[in-house]
Scaffold this active site. Structure first.
Site, short mmCIF file in Angstrom:
data_model
loop_
_atom_site.label_atom_id
_atom_site.label_comp_id
_atom_site.label_asym_id
_atom_site.label_seq_id
_atom_site.Cartn_x
_atom_site.Cartn_y
_atom_site.Cartn_z
N HIS A 100 6.80 3.81 -14.43
CA HIS A 100 6.50 2.38 -14.54
C HIS A 100 7.62 1.56 -15.16
O HIS A 100 7.40 0.66 -15.97
CB HIS A 100 5.21 2.16 -15.34
CG HIS A 100 3.96 2.59 -14.62
ND1 HIS A 100 3.86 2.62 -13.25
CD2 HIS A 100 2.75 2.99 -15.11
CE1 HIS A 100 2.64 3.01 -12.91
NE2 HIS A 100 1.95 3.25 -14.01
N HIS A 170 -1.34 -3.45 -12.80
CA HIS A 170 -2.04 -2.35 -13.45
C HIS A 170 -3.29 -2.79 -14.21
O HIS A 170 -3.54 -2.31 -15.34
CB HIS A 170 -1.08 -1.64 -14.41
CG HIS A 170 -1.33 -0.18 -14.57
ND1 HIS A 170 -2.35 0.32 -15.35
CD2 HIS A 170 -0.68 0.90 -14.06
CE1 HIS A 170 -2.32 1.64 -15.34
NE2 HIS A 170 -1.31 2.02 -14.55
N GLU A 297 -3.61 0.43 -7.58
CA GLU A 297 -2.28 -0.15 -7.68
C GLU A 297 -1.60 -0.16 -6.31
O GLU A 297 -1.08 0.88 -5.87
CB GLU A 297 -1.43 0.65 -8.67
CG GLU A 297 -2.08 0.84 -10.03
CD GLU A 297 -1.50 2.03 -10.79
OE1 GLU A 297 -0.25 2.14 -10.85
OE2 GLU A 297 -2.28 2.85 -11.29
#
Length: 352
Positions: A100, A170, A297
């Site tokens: 991420h 997210h 996501e």
């Protein structure tokens, strides 16, 4: 409406409230975090995303609650990739891998408010060359727009040097609006064809496998618990669902989610070829008071820079990146059958 949410040194972090018919959202300039998303129902408002009480809690959060994710959503194996004959080393923030966007990804940066209206918020961030190991200076913006029972998030970006880019979002959804209601009782449908098998470190092996006979076949609406029973072995490495689902080419949406408890339904729409399904099992340790939430996501494939057979994820100078994510909500009511859920979502989409 803006209010001060807290301070990072001398920097004021703002919370911005957006409101439209049937929906209200609160977004932070820290990480672009979607802190609250409230859907109006016949029985009152329902908070459908998980959030934390204050800035200190968000600064210490390691579960990416509600954040804008970049430069690269999901994992890059070995925290490195080769691009145009040069190997780039990224920050390794999940063992030897990159997750991420690294130690301080976009979800831990302070974004600038470029425009703020009652139903629209435009945030901007300039990611310098070399940040977390990524090449090129990236100019990125995230635009939140509310319209009736719809939240639309649009990413746009440009770079001055070739760079991997996979921007996603997210939020953790519990459409029941009640942490006492298990998230696994939500009903999920995903127009999925394949999934990406992963190794013990949750890095894709490079294979794209059929979902037939697996826990990942959500083509027919089912709860997570119902699909889990199909094959627990496939979920052992991640302790539950944390897998990339490859969507069908002729899909009309990326996913649909419904809570029989609250009667709230959601349709996720994105042009991205995949969606990462994560059931929030990490929250059991870090935020047990929140219960779990399911993350859907929309994204390109994880570790794509290291797998030439995956769709490319490189943004080059002169190219304009855009990724539009739509969350369409409806309120078919509690204990509705699936045709009623679809009819309500279709009607809400036409109004929006």
């Amino acid at each position: 409406m803006q209010r001060e949410f807290g301070r990072l040194g001398d920097t004021v972090i703002h919370a911005v409230t957006l409101a439209s018919e049937g929906v209200k959202a609160e977004v932070l300039t820290y990480g672009g975090i979607l802190r609250r998303l409230q859907i109006e129902t016949a029985h009152g408002p329902v908070d459908v995303v998980l959030g934390l009480p204050d800035l200190h809690a968000y600064c210490n959060d390691r579960d990416y609650l509600g954040v804008l994710v970049g430069r690269y959503g999901n994992r890059i194996g070995g925290a490195s990739f080769e691009l145009d004959g040069r190997r780039h080393a990224l920050s390794a923030n999940e063992g030897v891998n990159h997750l991420h966007g690294g130690h301080v990804g976009f979800g831990r940066r302070v974004w600038t408010i470029a425009a703020c209206e009652p139903q629209r918020l435009l945030l901007r961030y300039a990611s310098p060359d070399g940040e977390e190991g990524y090449p090129g200076e990236l100019q990125v913006e995230a635009e939140f727009v509310l319209a009736r029972q719809r939240l639309q998030l649009t990413y746009r970006a440009r770079t001055d040097a070739a760079t991997p880019l996979n921007l996603t979002h997210h939020p953790y959804f519990n459409l029941a609006g009640d942490p006492a209601v298990p998230v696994a009782t939500q009903i999920l449908r995903v127009p999925v064809e394949q999934y990406l098998p992963v190794d013990r470190q949750l890095i894709p092996t490079g294979e794209m496998a059929s979902v037939n006979g697996t826990a990942f076949d959500f083509r027919v609406p089912a709860t997570l618990d119902e699909r889990r029973a199909a094959s627990r072995a496939q979920l052992q490495a991640s302790g539950g669902f944390d897998h990339c689902l490859v969507l069908s080419a002729d899909r009309q949406c990326s996913a649909e989610l419904y809570s029989p408890h609250s009667g709230v339904a959601m349709r996720l729409i994105s042009p991205a070829p995949a969606v990462q399904l994560y059931e929030g099992q990490g929250l059991d340790r870090s935020h047990p008071e929140l219960g779990r939430g399911v993350c859907l996501e929309p994204q390109d494939f994880p570790d794509a820079p290291n797998h030439p057979q995956f769709p490319p994820t490189i943004l080059r100078p002169g190219q304009a990146y855009e990724h539009r994510i739509i969350y369409q909500f409806a309120t078919p009511g509690a204990a509705a059958d699936w045709p009623m859920v679809l009819a309500a979502l279709d009607a809400a989409g036409q109004r929006g």
